[in-house]
Design a protein around this motif. Structure first.
Motif, PDB file in Angstrom:
ATOM      1  N   PRO A   2      12.242  28.495  -5.589  1.00  0.00           N
ATOM      2  CA  PRO A   2      12.605  29.739  -6.285  1.00  0.00           C
ATOM      3  C   PRO A   2      12.276  29.693  -7.777  1.00  0.00           C
ATOM      4  O   PRO A   2      11.729  30.648  -8.330  1.00  0.00           O
ATOM      5  CB  PRO A   2      14.111  29.847  -6.027  1.00  0.00           C
ATOM      6  N   TYR A   3      12.558  28.551  -8.414  1.00  0.00           N
ATOM      7  CA  TYR A   3      12.201  28.437  -9.825  1.00  0.00           C
ATOM      8  C   TYR A   3      10.690  28.485 -10.012  1.00  0.00           C
ATOM      9  O   TYR A   3      10.180  29.203 -10.883  1.00  0.00           O
ATOM     10  CB  TYR A   3      12.753  27.139 -10.432  1.00  0.00           C
ATOM     11  N   GLY A  30       7.432  18.310   0.889  1.00  0.00           N
ATOM     12  CA  GLY A  30       7.546  18.745  -0.494  1.00  0.00           C
ATOM     13  C   GLY A  30       8.938  19.199  -0.886  1.00  0.00           C
ATOM     14  O   GLY A  30       9.225  19.398  -2.060  1.00  0.00           O
ATOM     15  N   GLY A  31       9.842  19.383   0.094  1.00  0.00           N
ATOM     16  CA  GLY A  31      11.148  19.950  -0.239  1.00  0.00           C
ATOM     17  C   GLY A  31      11.031  21.433  -0.542  1.00  0.00           C
ATOM     18  O   GLY A  31       9.924  22.006  -0.573  1.00  0.00           O
ATOM     19  N   ILE A  32      12.181  22.080  -0.740  1.00  0.00           N
ATOM     20  CA  ILE A  32      12.172  23.532  -0.958  1.00  0.00           C
ATOM     21  C   ILE A  32      13.045  24.007  -2.121  1.00  0.00           C
ATOM     22  O   ILE A  32      12.830  25.102  -2.636  1.00  0.00           O
ATOM     23  CB  ILE A  32      12.615  24.291   0.316  1.00  0.00           C
ATOM     24  N   GLY A  33      13.990  23.201  -2.563  1.00  0.00           N
ATOM     25  CA  GLY A  33      14.963  23.678  -3.558  1.00  0.00           C
ATOM     26  C   GLY A  33      14.350  24.058  -4.889  1.00  0.00           C
ATOM     27  O   GLY A  33      14.948  24.809  -5.658  1.00  0.00           O
ATOM     28  N   TRP A  34      13.162  23.554  -5.170  1.00  0.00           N
ATOM     29  CA  TRP A  34      12.481  23.849  -6.436  1.00  0.00           C
ATOM     30  C   TRP A  34      11.660  25.129  -6.356  1.00  0.00           C
ATOM     31  O   TRP A  34      11.184  25.629  -7.387  1.00  0.00           O
ATOM     32  CB  TRP A  34      11.560  22.677  -6.802  1.00  0.00           C
ATOM     33  N   ASP A  53      18.341  19.140   1.834  1.00  0.00           N
ATOM     34  CA  ASP A  53      18.017  19.925   0.657  1.00  0.00           C
ATOM     35  C   ASP A  53      19.041  21.048   0.498  1.00  0.00           C
ATOM     36  O   ASP A  53      18.734  22.225   0.671  1.00  0.00           O
ATOM     37  CB  ASP A  53      16.606  20.504   0.860  1.00  0.00           C
ATOM     38  N   PRO A  54      20.277  20.681   0.131  1.00  0.00           N
ATOM     39  CA  PRO A  54      21.345  21.693   0.087  1.00  0.00           C
ATOM     40  C   PRO A  54      20.996  22.910  -0.767  1.00  0.00           C
ATOM     41  O   PRO A  54      21.211  24.047  -0.345  1.00  0.00           O
ATOM     42  CB  PRO A  54      22.529  20.929  -0.514  1.00  0.00           C
ATOM     43  N   VAL A  55      20.436  22.702  -1.946  1.00  0.00           N
ATOM     44  CA  VAL A  55      20.188  23.858  -2.804  1.00  0.00           C
ATOM     45  C   VAL A  55      19.063  24.719  -2.243  1.00  0.00           C
ATOM     46  O   VAL A  55      19.084  25.949  -2.380  1.00  0.00           O
ATOM     47  CB  VAL A  55      19.927  23.428  -4.266  1.00  0.00           C
ATOM     48  N   GLY A  56      18.112  24.097  -1.570  1.00  0.00           N
ATOM     49  CA  GLY A  56      17.045  24.871  -0.942  1.00  0.00           C
ATOM     50  C   GLY A  56      17.578  25.757   0.174  1.00  0.00           C
ATOM     51  O   GLY A  56      17.163  26.915   0.321  1.00  0.00           O
ATOM     52  N   LYS A  98      20.663  26.849   0.398  1.00  0.00           N
ATOM     53  CA  LYS A  98      21.458  27.882  -0.276  1.00  0.00           C
ATOM     54  C   LYS A  98      20.566  29.027  -0.768  1.00  0.00           C
ATOM     55  O   LYS A  98      20.937  30.198  -0.700  1.00  0.00           O
ATOM     56  CB  LYS A  98      22.178  27.209  -1.454  1.00  0.00           C
ATOM     57  N   LEU A  99      19.389  28.696  -1.240  1.00  0.00           N
ATOM     58  CA  LEU A  99      18.457  29.689  -1.792  1.00  0.00           C
ATOM     59  C   LEU A  99      17.416  30.127  -0.760  1.00  0.00           C
ATOM     60  O   LEU A  99      16.336  30.581  -1.109  1.00  0.00           O
ATOM     61  CB  LEU A  99      17.734  29.102  -3.016  1.00  0.00           C
ATOM     62  N   GLY A 130      16.060  26.217 -13.746  1.00  0.00           N
ATOM     63  CA  GLY A 130      16.203  26.559 -12.326  1.00  0.00           C
ATOM     64  C   GLY A 130      15.820  25.449 -11.377  1.00  0.00           C
ATOM     65  O   GLY A 130      16.228  25.436 -10.215  1.00  0.00           O
ATOM     66  N   TRP A 131      15.046  24.486 -11.835  1.00  0.00           N
ATOM     67  CA  TRP A 131      14.596  23.364 -11.008  1.00  0.00           C
ATOM     68  C   TRP A 131      15.598  22.223 -11.013  1.00  0.00           C
ATOM     69  O   TRP A 131      15.472  21.280 -10.212  1.00  0.00           O
ATOM     70  CB  TRP A 131      13.236  22.867 -11.521  1.00  0.00           C
ATOM     71  N   GLU A 144      19.717  16.694  -7.026  1.00  0.00           N
ATOM     72  CA  GLU A 144      19.980  16.310  -5.632  1.00  0.00           C
ATOM     73  C   GLU A 144      18.938  15.287  -5.163  1.00  0.00           C
ATOM     74  O   GLU A 144      19.274  14.319  -4.469  1.00  0.00           O
ATOM     75  CB  GLU A 144      19.931  17.542  -4.722  1.00  0.00           C
ATOM     76  N   TYR A 166      17.805  21.082  -7.776  1.00  0.00           N
ATOM     77  CA  TYR A 166      16.998  20.348  -6.813  1.00  0.00           C
ATOM     78  C   TYR A 166      16.676  18.948  -7.328  1.00  0.00           C
ATOM     79  O   TYR A 166      16.808  17.951  -6.602  1.00  0.00           O
ATOM     80  CB  TYR A 166      15.695  21.089  -6.498  1.00  0.00           C
ATOM     81  N   VAL A 225      17.102  32.213 -11.488  1.00  0.00           N
ATOM     82  CA  VAL A 225      17.670  31.291 -10.499  1.00  0.00           C
ATOM     83  C   VAL A 225      18.471  30.186 -11.186  1.00  0.00           C
ATOM     84  O   VAL A 225      19.479  29.719 -10.651  1.00  0.00           O
ATOM     85  CB  VAL A 225      16.579  30.736  -9.563  1.00  0.00           C
TER      86      VAL A 225
END
Lengths: 430, 430
Positions: B272-273, B266-270, B313-316, B318-319, A269-270, A276, A273, A315
């Motif tokens: 949810p996992y 820290g970003g956000i896309g990671w 952070d496209p995937v972040g 999106k989620l 799931g990571w 990207e 990110y 995810v």
């Protein structure tokens, strides 16, 4: 598709090696010095080798054990399900859990044979690695060629000997070798040298996938010595995240275009990110760093060369196209504490809600068959490979958790303080 | 909504402190010993303090600089855009970049004042922290109260003094304090003790958000000393991942229910996992670890207490519902090398494709206004806060990259070998 129709190949399970492992495989001259089981002073069956000991840590063999008895104490064979160390019983447990086939990573040598890297007598160590591989390929996996996919140990201290061993085991049918997620942390040259090329080229030339399991760097990510055990366990996928980032920026795949690697127990799931992020950093920085990936973005290097797997990862499944649907595989992690056994199919099926049958088949078995050149259907008819068919064959297997007579955990029993030593050996027991 | 309609608050930018910082704020008795700028032996303007020096590393001030001149050399003020260190010029650059308001983290004291933690004379250090905060709140941010959101430095070596300083700066209007993502790595007690409670309780009681920036543990995740710089830079979000995992399993939020923290850069896309993983591990292990989160899952602890932000952070995005749409904020990271300035609005707008106007407003400014009790519209009419309106005000600002006379990077110039020392100071320059 219904849950009972799934065909499941697990690309990450674990064997707790039986005491008889070396009996038929170590040359006579090393018979007395091969690793062997002794009773530990405070209980537990330990592997003695040279002047050290390697325990079977409790968390590494908890299948069927109630969570109250999980823990980090060394364990005796008598306190484990026989499926941990007996191939016939393993296959029965797999059937009861609806699983067709599995890859079994080593336990006492650590995830990629670090025990033998540390050996003083390297002739003895080499003989032990070869004997281990012969046992694993011929005796353990060989006893059930439709159910157990062989994986070999590497010769960690010599890339030419490692190449030779890969060619030897590949000739016997092994299509996987376990290796380190970060050799630097084992005191060895990094993936940013050409040191490993002979070994990695031998893997590529012989269609052998290099599997890097979390913990195979003998290091874990610890935030604080007094953090609860959950923190270290929850952070284990960071090992794979660091390995992926390290590898996609290395020159290895440019030099060895056919090389295939697999993340073992890293989750998925990571990854969208991380990919990207890697691409973003490459695009922002390569003008001053001169990093040259041969015209590919880091994410493309990943998609071309690295296979993945997950246990229970909603995810990741949701983002499967960005993870790389043609390289995602599933794992059961039997008999470790993160395992979903015996309810793996049901847990997985929840993650698969809304996924097409074509993608389900890729994730559950087709990708694994392709990665490891493994064709169980050549031996066992496909209709006998489903969750329903396998469970029907194992209706007599008792899958209820029951006490194994281990010490029950107690509040303030000091579990947290044990984690430092666990981290040091890489035997984290997830 | 179109890109020119966005109203943008950046919750993570950086100030390169001007040489005059302490002039009006340090008590007379410390005037000679306050940090001050000296010329480095190999170029660069360095801050001298006690018997050490803190450089302004090149990557920390690259806004407007062509990527070929990025690097880790110490930098002179004359080689930076004035927007790095001059508040009026900063605001003009923000306007040219379409950004309404920003929070500016410190540079030479490191992300949470580690420089003063290491000071031998703690009276001098305390006077310096207070002077820094007075400068930042009254002079830097105070000069543009509709554009710069004040953030304060903590007193890292004493939680009672830290509490007192939080109350003092809160009375002056500061609603943020920068702190460490992992005090253990600074040699201080961990988040698994009650040591920090006086400080954290003062933050909660005074509506001050505790911002933990990547690198504020003075440690970075290095895979290998010879890895390309991209590996360390790509892995910086791991610092936030480790901090979140550490915090959600701590008892802090159970003891201090109103505490709010924020991940900076820290970003956000990671996430949810990471949250699914934390919940999974908690559910699998708490029976033997006795970890007690007061009835909440780790993910719920996160949603209740931790704010997040991202650059691109496209995937972040999106989620966003799984990340927590009510706590996601945006950042520009001016003038660091990961910044999207001056094209932040356009980069962000690409990520926002398909997002509702309501969610866009939350991400771009409403969440930040709520988190930091910041109301720019009380000073500046809302219609003058959009990307289009701000850019119209700054039409004369030259935003084209141009040489700043820095050394150009060369292949094999040894950038990689510098990363060890960068990691040690936490001045990573992302």
């Amino acid at each position: 598709m219904q849950v009972e129709d799934l065909i499941l190949i697990s690309v990450d399970d674990h064997v707790v090696e039986p005491p008889t492992l070396f009996d038929a495989h170590i040359p006579a001259k090393y018979k007395d010095r091969a690793p062997h089981i002794v009773k530990g002073p405070n209980g537990g069956d330990l592997w003695a080798f040279e002047d050290g000991f390697a325990p079977n840590v409790g968390l590494n063999a908890v299948a069927g054990c109630p969570p109250e008895e999980y823990g980090l104490d060394p364990t005796e064979y008598a306190q484990m399900r026989p499926g941990c160390y007996d191939a016939d019983e393993r296959v029965r447990d797999m059937s009861a859990g609806g699983v067709l086939a599995g890859i079994n990573f080593p336990t006492f040598p650590h995830f990629c044979g670090q025990l033998f890297l540390r050996a003083k007598d390297k002739d003895l160590a080499l003989a032990s690695v070869r004997a281990y591989n012969d046992w694993h390929i011929d005796e353990w996996a060989g006893s059930h060629p439709d159910r157990l996919i062989p994986i070999s140990l590497p010769v960690l201290w010599d890339p030419e000997l490692a190449a030779e061993e890969v060619r030897r085991v590949a000739a016997k049918g092994a299509r996987a070798v376990t290796f380190s997620e970060n050799p630097t942390k084992l005191g060895l040259p990094s993936y940013h040298t050409e040191y490993w090329d002979p070994f990695l080229r031998a893997c590529a030339d012989n269609n052998v996938v290099v599997c890097i399991h979390i913990g195979s760097s003998s290091s874990m990510n610890i935030t604080a010595p007094d953090a609860p055990p959950e923190v270290m366990i929850a952070l284990t996928p960071v090992n794979s995240l660091m390995a992926v980032t390290d590898l996609v920026f290395s020159g290895i795949f440019k030099r060895i275009p056919n090389l295939q690697m697999a993340l073992s127990e890293g989750g998925i799931g990571w990854l969208p990110y991380a990919l990207e992020r890697a691409d973003y950093v490459y695009q922002h920085h390569h003008a001053w760093t001169f990093t040259d990936l041969g015209g590919r973005l880091p994410s493309q290097v990943f998609y071309d060369h690295i296979w993945t797997c997950f246990i229970d990862d909603p995810v990741g499944v949701k983002l499967r196209d960005q993870v790389g649907i043609d390289k995602i595989m599933w794992e059961l992690d039997y008999p470790h504490s993160d395992s979903t056994w015996p309810h793996g199919p049901e847990k997985l099926f929840k993650d698969l809600a809304g996924v097409s049958d074509a993608d389900i088949n890729k994730i559950t078995h087709e990708n694994a068959m392709r990665a490891f050149s493994f064709d169980p259907f050549a031996i066992r008819p496909r209709e006998k490979c489903t969750v329903a068919a396998l469970r029907a064959e194992a209706a007599d297997v008792d899958i209820e958790p029951k006490s194994m007579g281990r010490r029950k955990a107690e509040a303030d029993s000091g579990n947290a303080s044990l984690l430092g030593s666990v981290a040091a050996t890489g035997s984290s027991g997830q």
